[in-house]
Enzyme design. Sequence first.
Site, PDB file in Angstrom:
ATOM      1  CE  LYS A 192      -1.175   6.962   6.739  1.00 48.74           C
ATOM      2  NZ  LYS A 192      -0.123   5.284   5.971  1.00 48.74           N
TER       3      LYS A 192
ATOM      4  CG  ASP B 100       5.468   3.794   1.390  1.00 45.89           C
ATOM      5  OD1 ASP B 100       5.745   4.669   3.338  1.00 45.89           O
ATOM      6  OD2 ASP B 100       4.438   4.373   0.851  1.00 45.89           O
TER       7      ASP B 100
ATOM      8  CG  PHE C 261      -1.920   1.705   1.209  1.00 44.84           C
ATOM      9  CD1 PHE C 261      -2.487   1.377   0.603  1.00 44.84           C
ATOM     10  CD2 PHE C 261      -1.298   2.707   1.471  1.00 44.84           C
ATOM     11  CE1 PHE C 261      -3.891   2.255   0.490  1.00 44.84           C
ATOM     12  CE2 PHE C 261      -2.339   3.441   1.691  1.00 44.84           C
ATOM     13  CZ  PHE C 261      -3.508   3.401   1.141  1.00 44.84           C
TER      14      PHE C 261
END
Length: 401
Positions: A255, A226, A141
């Site tokens: 985030k 990531d 993802f």
Amino acid sequence: MSTTADAIRSADAHSAHTYHPLPVVVATAEGAWMTDVEGRRYLDMLAGYSALNFGHGNRRLLDAAHAQLERVTLTSRAFHHDRFADFCTELAALCGKEAVLPMNTGAEAVETAVKTARKWGYEVKGVPDGHAKIVVAADNFHGRTTTIVSFSTDHEARDHYGPYTPGFEIVPYGDLTALAAAVTSNTVAVLLEPIQGEAGVLVPPAGYLRGVRELTRERNVLFMADEIQSGLGRTGKTFACEHEDVVPDVYILGKALGGGVVPVSAVVADLDVLGVFRPGEHGSTFGGNPLACAVALEVIAMLRTGEYQQRATELGDHLHRELNLLVGGGAVTAVRGRGLWAGVDIDPSRGTGREISEKLMELGVLVKDTHGSTIRIAPPLVISKEDLDWGLDQLRSVLGA
Ligand SMILES: *Cc1c(COP(=O)(O)O)cnc(C)c1O
């Protein structure tokens, strides 16, 4: 008619149905707790998918944001502003790298990393123009843009968004042999999550990240990690790659970098990589804005103390010890994760992940299900041990364990 039902009906009527939220309408939040429009309190065991590592309404982050709101919030990159240099210098130092390229959302940072790798491939490695390949993992993802969903293996995320962007090679996660076989002279990068979050908090086999590091170094390929969800304290280290003493060529961050206050993302690398960009070749109106930089600078200062990583380690050990006691008892089939981050596979006899999440909500605990039978637990790193234990009590009660 309750305020909650009204709010949900209205949201359903006037928004695209891209989510299926739990039926709770949050009005305020502080620390690890959220309060709904009817005054009920819930323990937040999701923390905005790690965007809220430092908790809701964190005093230091709010103070930094308030102070910056009064000074200047946006200049565009057409001009310099007085928080930009500090932000780039401090974030690069936190990563042990030379340079930062700021963006806003995680997906934008991944897109930026893809562009970085391709440009580096053509201009530095010497790959023939238009032939660059990036190797990615199945069940990844990395975000929701058309290019990123082009290399997703999740049908919900990918179907009916074609035509898809070419140039990606998908290999099984955790399989070094498959990865080595997929790398060719045209490969510019390997893009991976050090722990796959959305896939259910999948930790790769020991030695995998180190193997990826060695392979990419030998074959002159960029290793792009990531760390949008795994990074910035969640696993007990600043970066999840540290668990294998691995330093990737490119960190992709997001985030928690924005402290749950503003969207802040970045690509961080040395200048032999990020130096491929010249003025006009990439950009973002909001990327690196003064408010984002002020909040992120406070996030970086908090991470520099190591106290949040320490909390994630200690509370994480406790969380995993408690969760592992449930495995084999009929309610839980497996538990994965690192630090204050766990994927818990629920035995189908106890209900789906969604059903368990709804029952937990009724007891005042908010989690998120994934892939049918898994629930994800990732409370803010500021959660107290007592609150964590209370949350675990509710989980045991819902599971009848
Ligand atoms: C959340 C996430 C993204 C996308 O971030 P957005 O801010 O939602 O665009 C990318 N990669 C990983 C690993 C993520 O967890």
